[in-house]
Structures are given as structure tokens and as C-alpha cells.
Design an enzyme around this catalytic site. Structure first.
Site, PDB file in Angstrom:
ATOM      1  CG  ASP A 179      -1.978   0.974   1.343  1.00 51.55           C
ATOM      2  OD1 ASP A 179      -1.812   1.838   0.560  1.00 51.55           O
ATOM      3  OD2 ASP A 179      -2.633   1.111   2.289  1.00 51.55           O
ATOM      4  CG  HIS A 181      -1.697   5.065   3.421  1.00 51.18           C
ATOM      5  ND1 HIS A 181      -1.919   6.076   4.230  1.00 51.18           N
ATOM      6  CD2 HIS A 181      -2.727   4.342   3.897  1.00 51.18           C
ATOM      7  CE1 HIS A 181      -2.869   5.838   5.249  1.00 51.18           C
ATOM      8  NE2 HIS A 181      -3.246   4.749   4.724  1.00 51.18           N
ATOM      9  CD  GLU A 205      -4.776  -0.411  -0.557  1.00 54.54           C
ATOM     10  OE1 GLU A 205      -5.453   0.186  -0.010  1.00 54.54           O
ATOM     11  OE2 GLU A 205      -4.481  -1.630  -0.416  1.00 54.54           O
ATOM     12  CD  GLU A 231      -7.404   3.563   1.104  1.00 56.53           C
ATOM     13  OE1 GLU A 231      -7.410   3.958   2.354  1.00 56.53           O
ATOM     14  OE2 GLU A 231      -6.815   2.644   0.614  1.00 56.53           O
ATOM     15  CG  HIS A 281     -10.276   0.641   2.286  1.00 57.75           C
ATOM     16  ND1 HIS A 281     -10.819   1.382   3.060  1.00 57.75           N
ATOM     17  CD2 HIS A 281      -9.089   0.540   2.563  1.00 57.75           C
ATOM     18  CE1 HIS A 281     -10.112   2.212   3.829  1.00 57.75           C
ATOM     19  NE2 HIS A 281      -8.910   1.451   3.631  1.00 57.75           N
TER      20      HIS A 281
END
Length: 378
Positions: A179, A181, A205, A231, A281
Site C-alpha cells: 500500500d 497510501h 495499492e 478507498e 477496503h
């Protein structure tokens, strides 16, 4: 049947539960958790109370349409999280009213179980080898970790530690998703993606923030690793442009942010028409996860499910702390079974929820800064 009460509960560590009660005594529970903004979502639910006390809770689609289209302003994380929690609670209530799981009302189930993955490493990833071994011992075959902590726009690439962490997790016999993020900007994201390309990741991700859709095409051209994101998208209209771009392989709608089970079922169906996989998510609570499992039961392109069991945010209370039937959300050999109980299939300990709400949480994510003092992406 009429709705007589809509209640909200600020449940630690950082969740917002919604309870809907009908005049026949039937109850439904949902989760409107928006991490760090529970108070704002609670405020948005005040408007939904005015709209829907007195409404028939079985008219889920009509209630969703009014919740979304009944005001001039629509969309975004706060309003959509409020709708999400209400929507989950209505599916729970309706399923209990008819004595069937929500997935039965959505056309029946397409699978018996769904593969699950767990988090390791925390916000600033460390102790990966030990954490990976623990997850393996719990039966997981897949994990996800943050790629890095804070990073600037440019700098000398120092990705050896990232690669070492991935190797540590893979050496435990696990598939690994990484991820980003949204912490990396375009220059560094491109370099890190290239460095990770040979590692055979499950997915990358959120390599870039979703507000930069034009950058995804250039990024996708650099890697063959599947790209996952979504997400921070809150409706099928938010997802539409990414479907049309053809560069996203896995979408990750959050059922507590993106309109609940009603909307995410539609998002999954749209994704299916573009041959895109769905991996919802869910670093949240039990009602969010139970809703995800209803989606997994009824949507053929759901491929894997995130769950928050034992993650670093769950201080004081963990995923199963408020469940009277925790076995429903307990993974077995790396899979979560599709719940067979009515509604969402999870029985909430109402007394414990009410007690926890008495000392309601005020969770906030950390604020990170670069060495020059400027604000960094968290």
C-alpha cells in the site's frame, strides 16, 4: 412497518455504529465509520433522521435515492458515510424481518467463502518478518503492508528497506500487497514501482492519490503488477472515470464510505463489465466487515477481503470485541465464511456498545512532517 428511531454510537477504537429501530421492534445495525471524522458523519445523520423517521425501512432503494438525491449537495466522504451506515442498518433490519441473510435478498450467493488478508507493519512499517510469521500462524495466506513512511516529491531513491520488508513477508510463504497510501508523489512513485516490479506482488495499492487520475495511465505503463485503488472514491460516479481509463485492475470501495451495500453492489457490477476485480477496503469494525461479506457472497468479481483483526489502530477494542457471535468473522485457513444468519449475520452486544459510547472516542490520524517542516501525506 415504520422507522421510529435512528441512533448513533461512537465506538472505540474509531468506529461509528448506526442503530435503526422499527415500530414492530425489529432492529438493524450499520457502520458509518469515517476515520477521524465521526463527529461530522454524526451531524450528517441528523439530517437523515429528519428524512427517514416514519419511513418504511424495507424501501431501501428509495431511502438511498432520497438520501443521495434529496438534497442539492451530494457525494463526498461525510454525506456518503452517513448514507452507508444507514444503508447497512436497513439491509440488516430487512434481512432479520424476513429471516434471511442480506445476500439472499440480493440474488443468492455465488461463493461459500472469500479469501482474506490482514495488515502487518503499522503506519511506519517495521518488524515485518515477525508479524508475517504471526499472520501465517493465524492461517492467513496473504498480507498487506505500507510501502514507506513519509516521502517527499524527490530525493535519492532508498528503496532497499522496502524490498527487504517484502522479501521478509514472502519468505513466510505469504502473498504480499503493498500500500503506497497516497504518500508518494509522481516522481518517487514511479521509481518505487520500478523497484518493486520484480517482486511478484499481489497488488500495488493507491500508488497515487485518486484526485490525480491523469497520472495513473503513465504509472500503469511502468508496471505489470496489478494496480488497486478506490478507498477514497465515494460513488459509482467517482469510479466511472477510472473504469473508462482502463488502467485499474482492482477496485477497493469502502462499504462504510461509498454508499453502503446498495451502492457498492452497483459499483461491483459496473466493475464486472470492465473485467475489474473487487477487493473491498475495510480496516474498520465488525459491521463494515459483515457488509463486505454480503457483497462477496453476491458479487462474482470480489477476489479478496481486507479485515482489521489485530491491526495497530485497534487499541483497547479489536474487531470482534462487540460481537456476540465472533465465530462469524473469524478467519479459517485464510478465508472468511459467508455468514448465514439473517441480515448482516452479526449479532451486536448492544449493552457493551452503549457502555462504550459513554466515553466516546475522538480518534484522529497523526500529522506527519518532512524534515523541512512541511506537511507530509499520511
Amino acid at each position: 412497518m415504520k422507522i421510529v428511531r435512528i441512533e448513533t454510537f461512537h465506538v472505540p477504537p474509531r468506529w461509528l455504529f448506526v442503530r435503526v429501530e422499527a415500530d414492530n421492534g425489529q432492529l438493524g445495525w450499520g457502520e458509518a465509520s469515517l476515520e477521524g471524522h465521526a463527529e461530522a458523519v454524526d451531524g450528517a445523520l441528523e439530517a437523515l433522521r429528519d428524512r427517514f423517521v416514519g419511513a418504511d425501512p424495507r424501501r431501501i432503494e428509495d431511502i438511498w435515492q432520497i438520501g443521495y438525491r434529496g438534497g442539492f449537495y451530494r457525494g463526498g466522504p461525510v454525506l456518503m458515510s452517513a448514507i452507508s451506515g444507514m444503508d447497512q442498518a436497513l439491509w440488516d433490519l430487512k434481512g432479520k424481518h424476513y429471516g434471511v441473510p442480506a445476500w439472499e435478498l440480493l440474488g443468492g450467493y455465488v461463493r461459500d467463502k472469500v479469501r482474506a488478508y490482514a495488515w502487518i507493519g503499522g503506519d511506519r512499517p517495521d518488524d515485518i518478518a515477525e508479524a508475517a510469521q504471526k499472520r501465517r500462524a493465524q492461517g492467513f495466506s496473504a498480507v498487506k503492508m505500507n510501502a514507506t513512511s513519509e516521502m517527499g516529491y524527490i530525493g535519492a531513491p532508498q528503496f532497499d528497506d522496502v524490498i527487504e520488508r517484502v522479501h521478509a513477508a514472502k519468505s513466510a510463504g505469504l502473498d504480499v500487497g503493498v500500500d503506497f497510501h497516497g504518500r508518494l508523489h509522481r516522481p518517487m512513485a514511479k521509481q518505487l514501482a520500478r523497484a518493486l516490479e520484480p517482486l511478484g506482488l499481489l497488488f500495488i495499492e493507491e500508488p497515487l492519490l485518486s484526485e490525480n487520475p491523469e497520472a495513473f495511465s503513465a504509472f500503469a505503463a511502468l508496471v505489470s503488477t496489478p494496480i488497486a485503488m478506490g478507498e477514497r472514491l465515494y460513488s459509482r460516479w467517482d469510479f466511472k472515470r477510472f473504469f473508462e481509463s482502463g488502467v485499474i485492475d482492482i477496485i477497493q470501495p469502502d462499504l462504510s464510505h461509498a454508499g453502503g451495500l446498495t451502492e457498492c453492489r452497483k459499483i461491483a457490477a459496473m466493475a464486472e463489465s470492465y473485467d475489474i476485480a473487487v477487493a473491498p477496503h475495510c480496516p474498520l469494525g465488525p459491521l463494515a466487515l459483515a457488509s463486505c461479506l454480503q457483497l462477496a457472497a453476491s458479487s462474482p468479481n470480489v477476489v479478496i477481503q481486507e479485515m482489521s483483526l489485530g491491526i495497530h489502530y485497534n487499541e483497547g477494542h479489536d474487531l470482534l470485541s462487540f460481537c456476540q457471535n465472533p465465530d462469524v468473522l473469524t478467519p479459517n485457513a485464510g478465508y472468511l465464511a459467508i455468514p448465514t444468519g439473517p441480515g448482516l449475520g452479526v449479532e451486536i452486544d448492544e449493552a457493551k456498545v452503549r457502555a462504550a459510547h459513554e466515553t466516546r472516542h475522538r480518534w484522529r490520524n497523526p500529522i506527519w512532517r518532512h524534515t523541512d517542516g512541511s506537511v507530509a501525506e499520511w
